[in-house]
Design a protein around this motif. Structure first.
Motif, PDB file in Angstrom:
ATOM      1  N   ASN A   1       5.259   6.784  -8.011  1.00  0.00           N
ATOM      2  CA  ASN A   1       3.957   7.407  -7.821  1.00  0.00           C
ATOM      3  C   ASN A   1       3.286   7.586  -9.179  1.00  0.00           C
ATOM      4  N   GLY A   2       2.099   7.004  -9.336  1.00  0.00           N
ATOM      5  CA  GLY A   2       1.383   7.102 -10.605  1.00  0.00           C
ATOM      6  C   GLY A   2       1.450   5.854 -11.460  1.00  0.00           C
ATOM      7  N   THR A   3       2.291   4.868 -11.105  1.00  0.00           N
ATOM      8  CA  THR A   3       2.301   3.602 -11.829  1.00  0.00           C
ATOM      9  C   THR A   3       0.897   3.006 -11.807  1.00  0.00           C
ATOM     10  N   THR A   4       0.431   2.542 -12.949  1.00  0.00           N
ATOM     11  CA  THR A   4      -0.973   2.154 -13.107  1.00  0.00           C
ATOM     12  C   THR A   4      -1.226   0.677 -12.793  1.00  0.00           C
ATOM     13  N   PHE A   5      -2.508   0.365 -12.652  1.00  0.00           N
ATOM     14  CA  PHE A   5      -2.902  -1.028 -12.423  1.00  0.00           C
ATOM     15  C   PHE A   5      -2.495  -1.900 -13.611  1.00  0.00           C
ATOM     16  N   GLU A   6      -2.636  -1.381 -14.828  1.00  0.00           N
ATOM     17  CA  GLU A   6      -2.246  -2.145 -16.008  1.00  0.00           C
ATOM     18  C   GLU A   6      -0.743  -2.461 -15.982  1.00  0.00           C
ATOM     19  N   GLU A   7       0.051  -1.507 -15.521  1.00  0.00           N
ATOM     20  CA  GLU A   7       1.488  -1.761 -15.389  1.00  0.00           C
ATOM     21  C   GLU A   7       1.758  -2.794 -14.307  1.00  0.00           C
ATOM     22  N   LEU A   8       0.969  -2.772 -13.225  1.00  0.00           N
ATOM     23  CA  LEU A   8       1.101  -3.799 -12.189  1.00  0.00           C
ATOM     24  C   LEU A   8       0.760  -5.175 -12.760  1.00  0.00           C
ATOM     25  N   GLU A   9      -0.276  -5.246 -13.580  1.00  0.00           N
ATOM     26  CA  GLU A   9      -0.631  -6.521 -14.213  1.00  0.00           C
ATOM     27  C   GLU A   9       0.556  -7.079 -15.003  1.00  0.00           C
ATOM     28  N   ASN A  10       1.256  -6.218 -15.715  1.00  0.00           N
ATOM     29  CA  ASN A  10       2.413  -6.676 -16.483  1.00  0.00           C
ATOM     30  C   ASN A  10       3.528  -7.145 -15.553  1.00  0.00           C
ATOM     31  N   MET A  11       3.737  -6.439 -14.431  1.00  0.00           N
ATOM     32  CA  MET A  11       4.730  -6.881 -13.456  1.00  0.00           C
ATOM     33  C   MET A  11       4.407  -8.298 -12.974  1.00  0.00           C
TER      34      MET A  11
ATOM     35  N   LEU B   1      -6.202  -1.070   1.113  1.00  0.00           N
ATOM     36  CA  LEU B   1      -7.031  -0.055   1.757  1.00  0.00           C
ATOM     37  C   LEU B   1      -6.725   1.323   1.165  1.00  0.00           C
ATOM     38  N   ILE B   2      -5.477   1.545   0.759  1.00  0.00           N
ATOM     39  CA  ILE B   2      -5.172   2.760   0.011  1.00  0.00           C
ATOM     40  C   ILE B   2      -5.918   2.739  -1.322  1.00  0.00           C
ATOM     41  N   ALA B   3      -5.908   1.578  -1.970  1.00  0.00           N
ATOM     42  CA  ALA B   3      -6.497   1.458  -3.302  1.00  0.00           C
ATOM     43  C   ALA B   3      -8.001   1.743  -3.303  1.00  0.00           C
ATOM     44  N   ILE B   4      -8.709   1.291  -2.280  1.00  0.00           N
ATOM     45  CA  ILE B   4     -10.157   1.503  -2.282  1.00  0.00           C
ATOM     46  C   ILE B   4     -10.508   2.978  -2.129  1.00  0.00           C
TER      47      ILE B   4
ATOM     48  N   GLY C   1       1.295   2.144  -4.357  1.00  0.00           N
ATOM     49  CA  GLY C   1       0.379   1.228  -5.030  1.00  0.00           C
ATOM     50  C   GLY C   1      -0.207   1.819  -6.292  1.00  0.00           C
ATOM     51  N   PRO C   2      -0.934   1.003  -7.074  1.00  0.00           N
ATOM     52  CA  PRO C   2      -1.349   1.409  -8.419  1.00  0.00           C
ATOM     53  C   PRO C   2      -2.484   2.423  -8.443  1.00  0.00           C
ATOM     54  N   THR C   3      -2.526   3.178  -9.533  1.00  0.00           N
ATOM     55  CA  THR C   3      -3.651   4.064  -9.806  1.00  0.00           C
ATOM     56  C   THR C   3      -4.593   3.374 -10.793  1.00  0.00           C
ATOM     57  N   PHE C   4      -5.818   3.880 -10.896  1.00  0.00           N
ATOM     58  CA  PHE C   4      -6.862   3.184 -11.660  1.00  0.00           C
ATOM     59  C   PHE C   4      -7.522   4.135 -12.648  1.00  0.00           C
ATOM     60  N   SER C   5      -7.508   3.757 -13.925  1.00  0.00           N
ATOM     61  CA  SER C   5      -8.042   4.625 -14.976  1.00  0.00           C
ATOM     62  C   SER C   5      -9.558   4.589 -15.054  1.00  0.00           C
ATOM     63  N   ASP C   6     -10.211   3.602 -14.447  1.00  0.00           N
ATOM     64  CA  ASP C   6     -11.674   3.495 -14.534  1.00  0.00           C
ATOM     65  C   ASP C   6     -12.376   4.165 -13.354  1.00  0.00           C
ATOM     66  N   SER C   7     -11.665   4.975 -12.586  1.00  0.00           N
ATOM     67  CA  SER C   7     -12.249   5.691 -11.459  1.00  0.00           C
ATOM     68  C   SER C   7     -12.120   7.194 -11.678  1.00  0.00           C
TER      69      SER C   7
END
Length: 436
Positions: free
Chosen positions: A175-185, A211-214, A301-307
């Protein structure tokens, strides 16, 4: 003669149906002479025993506890079921209780075909207490009518293979893993010849994690204004989200044949350890327990720093509702039987049956179940226990009409696969919405 949509019901059921409008004494005579009242249940699967075994077990337990009531089940595959329910509605032949797609149920209610279940919740107040507000609000009309109750909890997210993460030297998502970390995965898995995320675009609805992400971009802060025509889907925040989909597609997060892959084929690829993650939900827990066992993890799923919208979003919401035909309310004996069934279905015993069958019930009963042999299901239960993570009032697609819902699916997959730019994808939703 009107063509029957459902299976031919028993003579006992027909007698009960003909009792509508009879005197109380006639009904009492019937009840004393006939040991069983039949209620019909329309389901969205062709074989309830095989495809919805928990529901089948609940029905059996109910009939054992209520020997004077029999539940007659008739099922069809989802699309055929919805079509038949629409035809049955036109012919005034709806089953007593039936599963209905969340985008269609409001239309049936507006047509005056559904029983308001506020009466049931008042009579069985403990059921109302056991259902969280978002579970009830998902099937409430603007005038306050309760036109349905959740069939089950809808719990969705991303399954992942712990062994593949460890093989590639990656930390497990939490919980809290970021989108940037997903990009690295995504980058590391591709370097190791492993497809990062299993997705099957032929089943366009299979976008649950996204749908969670939006919602992390303020979906439910905006959607009422959008549906009222005062804002567009193509807005600054939603555009950021669709740009993330474009990035994932561009970076190879999804199978190269995702466009021709079904959801079931995506699942098979995940089970065969060809992909590291799988966009799915609670309903696959049982199969994952049998195949992957302790190697199975679950993530929101990932969290987003630009929101600026809340990021601690999980997904435990109402699935499509169970609805009751308005005709049930015109027959005291039938209504009593239906109410008894609903009270059992949303009761504590049924909740225990659900947990034992790896299904999260829609109620909030605390029941003791041994999950030591169900590591995949236990992973979902653990994720749900994150108290600071909050569920929205509904899954985002379920508050949309069918056509808009379908375009949302198409736009998300179209952006993932590179068929649309983010702007084009959002404009397509707005065009369909304007036509409603």
């Amino acid at each position: 003669m009107k063509k029957r949509i459902l299976a031919i019901i028993s003579a006992t059921t027909m007698v009960v149906s003909m009792l509508t409008g009879c005197s109380e004494s006639q009904k009492e005579d019937y009840a004393s002479e006939n040991k069983k009242v039949a209620i019909t249940l329309g389901m969205h699967v062709a074989n309830v025993e095989e495809q919805e075994p928990v529901t089948a077990d609940i029905i059996k337990a109910f009939e054992a506890a209520n020997p004077d009531i029999v539940v007659e089940v008739k099922g069809n595959d989802k699309d055929e079921h919805v079509k038949k329910m629409k035809m049955a509605a036109q012919a005034d032949e709806l089953p007593d209780i039936f599963w209905m797609d969340a985008s269609v149920a409001p239309e049936l209610n507006e047509a005056g075909l559904l029983l308001d279940l506020n009466g049931f919740l008042k009579e069985y107040s403990e059921i109302g207490d056991a259902l969280a507000d978002n579970m009830k609000e998902a099937s409430q009309a603007e005038d306050g009518a309760q036109y349905g109750l959740p069939y089950q909890s809808l719990v969705t997210g991303i399954w992942y293979n712990k062994a593949l993460f460890e093989k590639c030297g990656l930390e497990l998502p939490v919980n809290g893993t970021t989108f940037e970390e997903l990009e690295n995965m995504v980058k590391v898995f591709n370097e190791n010849g492993i497809t990062p995320i299993a997705q099957g675009a032929k089943d366009t609805y299979s976008i649950w994690a996204f749908l969670i992400a939006i919602e992390r971009y303020g979906y439910f802060d905006k959607i009422d204004t959008i549906l009222a025509g005062n804002e567009k889907f193509n807005n600054t925040e939603f555009l950021k989200f669709f740009e993330k989909l474009q990035i994932l597609g561009r970076d190879g997060a999804f199978p190269s044949n995702a466009a021709t892959m079904t959801y079931f084929q995506a699942k098979e690829a995940f089970l065969a350890e060809k992909t590291a993650m799988f966009d799915s939900g609670m309903w696959d827990a049982g199969e994952l327990d049998k195949t992957m066992g302790v190697n199975t993890g679950f993530w929101w799923g990932p969290t987003f720093s630009d929101s600026d919208s809340p990021q601690t979003v999980k997904m435990k919401v109402s699935s499509a509702p169970l609805c009751v035909s308005k005709a049930v309310g015109e027959d005291k004996i039938k209504q009593e039987a239906v109410y008894k069934f609903l009270a059992f279905y949303y009761g504590e015993e049924a909740a225990k049956i659900s947990y034992e069958g790896s299904i999260i019930p829609s109620t909030n009963y605390q029941v003791e179940v041994d999950l030591s042999e169900k590591p995949a299901f236990a992973a979902i239960v653990e994720a749900l226990n994150a108290e600071t993570w909050i569920s929205p009032k509904a899954q985002p697609d379920l508050v949309l009409k069918e056509a808009v819902q379908a375009q949302l699916y198409d736009s998300i997959y179209g952006t993932m696969l590179g068929n649309y730019t983010p702007e084009e994808a959002l404009d397509k939703i707005d065009i369909v919405l304007d036509q409603q």
